[in-house]
Design an enzyme around this catalytic site. Sequence first.
Site, PDB file in Angstrom:
ATOM      1  CG  LEU A 498       0.240   4.009  -2.125  1.00  0.00           C
ATOM      2  CD1 LEU A 498       0.922   4.502  -3.403  1.00  0.00           C
ATOM      3  CD2 LEU A 498       0.978   2.799  -1.561  1.00  0.00           C
ATOM      4  N   GLY A 501      -2.215  13.724   1.613  1.00  0.00           N
ATOM      5  CA  GLY A 501      -1.480  14.976   1.511  1.00  0.00           C
ATOM      6  C   GLY A 501      -2.397  16.156   1.324  1.00  0.00           C
ATOM      7  CG  ASP A 616       6.237  22.127  -0.572  1.00  0.00           C
ATOM      8  OD1 ASP A 616       6.786  22.459   0.500  1.00  0.00           O
ATOM      9  OD2 ASP A 616       5.198  21.453  -0.618  1.00  0.00           O
TER      10      ASP A 616
END
Length: 813
Positions: A498, A501, A616
């Site tokens: 998908l 990161g 974040d």
Amino acid sequence: MVCRILLLVTLICLALLCILSITIEADNSSIGSGQIRLACGASKPTDVGPDGRIWHSDIDSEFAPSLEGSSIALDPFTTTVVPYMTARIFTSNYTYSFPVSPGRMFVRLYFHYPTTHGIYAPSNAYFGVTASNLVILDNFYATQTSLTAKDSFFREYSLNVTSRKLLLSFSPSTHHNGSYAFVNGIEIVPTPDLFTTTIPTLANGGNPDLFPIDPATGFQTMYRLNVGGPDISPHDDIDFYRTWYEDDPYLYNDAPSVCPVMDHNITVTYMPSVPNYTAPVDVYLTARSMGQDPQVNLKYNLTWILPIDAGFYYLLRLHFCENQYPITKVNQRSFFIYINNQTAQEEMDKDLWVALHPDLSTRPEYFDAILNGLEVFKLHNYRDNSLAALQSPLPPPPSPPDQVEPNNDKPAGARKRNSKGAVPAAIAGTVGVFALLLLTCFGKYIIGRWKERARNYRIRTGLTPQVEGYNLPSVMCHHFTFKQIQAATNNFDETFLLGKGGFGNVYRGKIDCGVQVAIKRGNPLSQQGLREFRNEIGILSMLRHRHLVSLIGYCEQNNEMILVYDYMAHGTLQEQLYSTNRSPLPWKQRLEICIGAARGLHYLHTGANQAIIHRDVKTANILLDDKFVAKVADFGLSKGSLDVDDTHVSTAVKGTFGYLDPEYFRSKRLTRKSDVYAFGVVLFEVLCARPVINIQLPEEQVSLHDWALSCQKNGMLSEIIDPHLQGKITPECFRKFTETAEQCVAHRSIDRPSMGDVLSNLQVALQLQERTGVNSSNGEAPLSLAAGPLTNSTMSITGQGIVFSNIIHTEGR
């Protein structure tokens, strides 16, 4: 014990002005020049090393009165390099006495570990060493420190001797039966004062001389790196015979740095304040930079990871020479230097992170950073007058047994690498194989260390989820086996991928008769690891909310760190805003997404048992399910507070460039208003549908935050919004929404609303939108707010560091 690390940063810069002529004289008389070199235990009076240094035997030496201990010759198959061919063994205390002139000097101790020291087993080599009154090794355990069973290395210290005699004492451990001390070589090289008088230091945020170094301070060289270039042998270092190692083993991850091809015909002149003995010219003729692609450079830090000993202060010396671009004016290349310590093992040892990143606030011509050399020195602990580590560090990676002098004498923590021109003819044909083995060993070391951290975590906590201040029941999320994860992802099939990161890859998977999930698999080479894994489990196991992504379970078998979440069918808000193959989100749907994300953040700040600061917030961390319901995700950097009413948490700066609260950036004081600031940037991003940083735009438009506020001030904000929204927003809704965004990004946190107030304002904006019901057919254009007081978020920092959550990939984590 609280580990203390003070980082004193010295920046050494060179200019390209005129020809520098350097002559290196041969070392014909090491004793006559004040330099002393002993090949301990050698039977020959003198011997010459491969780099021309002359080594004298300690037998009948004026430096070794009433010499005690055994001398042994080592197996020539283990090494053929002076001074490692022989050793001196001590079963009781012994002191060498060296007549010296008072002043600072390098003291180097050389060690080689064969399979045996004659009748002395390596496992009994426990000992200490003192230099006059300074402890430089304590309970030194040879077997644990060795890289392999046949390895050689040295330890280098810089000492300021105030008398005319240097006493070097070797003491077998009193805590281990049958212990002995040994040494293969001793080298003493007088030097100028390299630390306290030649160059000003920067400490405590960049202010000079706030922490002056006592001239009596002893130093241990931890690292001396020729950044971007090959090893530099002692023979090529002026007068002091220092060894400079290439920096490749310490580079973080697969950051796309480059080593510019330097023209060795370039002439280099040392600035008047920089003596020419600071570093050899070869250090400044090579460099490492981020590359010439600004878009790539803004997405990562050029980072080195250096294991160090806890409990000490450290001096960092950074070497710069601008020889890549035609620099003729100020701020053509401007960048930040981040120094940020990350815990490697919570008990003792530490990792020192040194990172570079372009400084957008100065509008540089080149979005790049450069470094030529890096040195790290440990300062002696005055409390116990010692340079000895509190405990032995983790062993470095294994290396091939081939001995290559002088460059297999690595300082503490360094990995072995070959030196050009120093490979004996008998093994010259194995260089390619050696390099391949070395690369493999280093990779195994990194993976092994990451796995060791995971094992230590499980031992300490039993995988009970924790986050600072929390002790959580592990039964709140499912424990998957690794086989179940493999089955769910078809053994991590790339077609199931998908995205990528900072923590690792994210895969689509199916569990329990077809239930779709998102599976995030930790990358052992990632900057994010055990701490983020633990944080994510700890927070999400405790929390359940409609607007927070749900953690279904985790897997930690086979030294894996895997997290399993609800599957979010529509990906990230960032993808929905920027992807050209997706239909643009209608304005009302964008508002509802912002309201959902605000609800999730408000719950984190006030609704949980303990306040949680996300740290974040960004569009890449707002996920959308199959009904476009917003879910706040990625809690790896989140920070918990024991008291919901706590005003701030003091912590190292972490986050994502473009969303980072400037007040937090400067003060290291993290507050809930830091999340509010980042969410304000998200609101502008939702309105304008463009990245928060885009260096392909004119310089005044690079930062979305700055550009949006500038347009707001000039009454032009409606002109820069997403073209798909033109005529779709009611003037009242537009005014309320942009007013809220502007308040969120106020320069001072005290001027920002709470997340609860932000939520209320967005709900009002939605009501204003629904009341008028503007659609594409009426063509009504939005109005912008009148000019009002604005803030400036230009940021600058020195000393402490920042960790960017997306180092390379743009897909989010």
